[in-house]
Scaffold this motif. Sequence first.
Motif, short mmCIF file in Angstrom:
data_model
loop_
_atom_site.label_atom_id
_atom_site.label_comp_id
_atom_site.label_asym_id
_atom_site.label_seq_id
_atom_site.Cartn_x
_atom_site.Cartn_y
_atom_site.Cartn_z
N ARG A 97 0.82 -1.21 0.00
CA ARG A 97 0.00 0.00 0.00
C ARG A 97 0.85 1.25 0.00
NH1 ARG A 97 -4.02 -0.40 4.72
NH2 ARG A 97 -2.14 -0.89 5.86
N ILE A 98 2.03 1.15 0.60
CA ILE A 98 3.00 2.24 0.62
C ILE A 98 4.30 1.69 0.06
CG2 ILE A 98 4.32 3.82 2.06
CD1 ILE A 98 2.06 3.87 4.03
N VAL A 99 4.89 2.43 -0.89
CA VAL A 99 6.14 1.98 -1.51
C VAL A 99 7.24 2.98 -1.15
CG1 VAL A 99 7.28 1.39 -3.68
CG2 VAL A 99 4.85 0.91 -3.39
N SER A 100 8.31 2.45 -0.59
CA SER A 100 9.40 3.28 -0.09
C SER A 100 10.23 3.92 -1.20
CB SER A 100 10.34 2.43 0.78
OG SER A 100 9.65 1.92 1.88
N ASP A 101 10.92 4.96 -0.84
CA ASP A 101 11.87 5.65 -1.70
C ASP A 101 13.00 4.68 -2.05
OD1 ASP A 101 13.85 7.42 -2.76
OD2 ASP A 101 13.04 9.05 -1.54
N LEU A 102 13.49 4.75 -3.28
CA LEU A 102 14.57 3.87 -3.70
C LEU A 102 15.91 4.29 -3.09
CD1 LEU A 102 13.55 3.48 -7.44
CD2 LEU A 102 13.20 1.85 -5.57
N ARG A 103 16.07 5.59 -2.83
CA ARG A 103 17.30 6.11 -2.20
C ARG A 103 16.92 7.15 -1.14
NH1 ARG A 103 18.80 5.05 -7.45
NH2 ARG A 103 18.20 7.00 -8.41
N PRO A 104 16.38 6.68 -0.02
CA PRO A 104 15.91 7.63 1.01
C PRO A 104 17.09 8.27 1.75
CG PRO A 104 15.75 5.40 1.83
CD PRO A 104 16.18 5.29 0.39
N PRO A 105 16.82 9.36 2.46
CA PRO A 105 17.85 9.94 3.31
C PRO A 105 18.26 8.96 4.42
CG PRO A 105 15.99 11.44 3.04
CD PRO A 105 15.58 10.12 2.47
N GLN A 106 19.35 9.25 5.09
CA GLN A 106 19.78 8.44 6.23
C GLN A 106 18.63 8.37 7.24
OE1 GLN A 106 22.79 6.87 6.52
NE2 GLN A 106 23.26 7.57 4.46
N ASP A 107 18.57 7.29 8.00
CA ASP A 107 17.51 7.13 9.01
C ASP A 107 17.45 8.35 9.91
OD1 ASP A 107 16.77 4.67 8.06
OD2 ASP A 107 17.92 3.53 9.53
N GLY A 108 16.24 8.88 10.07
CA GLY A 108 16.01 10.00 10.96
C GLY A 108 16.41 11.35 10.39
N GLU A 109 16.87 11.42 9.15
CA GLU A 109 17.35 12.68 8.56
C GLU A 109 16.36 13.33 7.61
OE1 GLU A 109 20.18 14.37 9.44
OE2 GLU A 109 20.25 12.82 10.99
N THR A 110 15.19 12.73 7.42
CA THR A 110 14.20 13.28 6.50
C THR A 110 13.62 14.57 7.06
OG1 THR A 110 13.62 11.09 5.68
CG2 THR A 110 12.00 12.84 5.34
N LYS A 111 13.73 15.66 6.28
CA LYS A 111 13.15 16.94 6.66
C LYS A 111 11.91 17.25 5.83
CE LYS A 111 17.37 19.02 8.37
NZ LYS A 111 18.31 20.13 8.27
N ARG A 112 11.88 16.71 4.61
CA ARG A 112 10.75 16.94 3.70
C ARG A 112 10.29 15.58 3.19
NH1 ARG A 112 9.69 21.63 1.18
NH2 ARG A 112 8.19 21.61 -0.50
#
Length: 176
Positions: free
Chosen positions: A28-43
């Motif tokens: 139902r939710i598909v993750s980013d292929l290259r997400p930011p480091q864990d806990g570093e998402t600002k947007r």
Amino acid sequence: MMTPKSLLRHKLAVSSLADFTGESHFRRIVSDLRPPQDGETKRLVLCSGKLAYELMEARDGGGDPNTEVVRIEQLYPFPSEPLVKRLQAMPKLETLVWAQEEPKNNGAWFFVEDLLEECLAEAGFQGMRPTYAGRASSASPATGLAKRHAAEQANLIAAALGHSSPAQAEPAARRA
């Protein structure tokens, strides 16, 4: 299944055999292929469908290390519980954006806006509101002109990612 032809050969739109066999299931939710480091998402930019690939490519091209793009592939029932868990893992989150290619009055924005606000509150982001990135409301689902479509697409991608927007392609004829 309906999908745009542009994804048939897109280098990011691939699946392994394991995605279709064994213990696999619809996501139902598909993750980013290259997400930011864990806990570093600002947007966090939420969207559905092929727009995610364009957003990820533009994000990577802009060198943005703090923006995550997540696809919501099931709108109803809305996947509130897994989204809240994801939001709770983002302590530095400053902005939640819903991006869509459809005009504002033709896409999912009016359905998901309140649901996203509830998820933010449940995850501990009291007072944070989701923002919209997409085309203005329109009677037609398409501009009818490839040049105008490309300009609108570039503007909505820039707005979703918080990048500087290309020159607005809003001819006087359209404003009338």
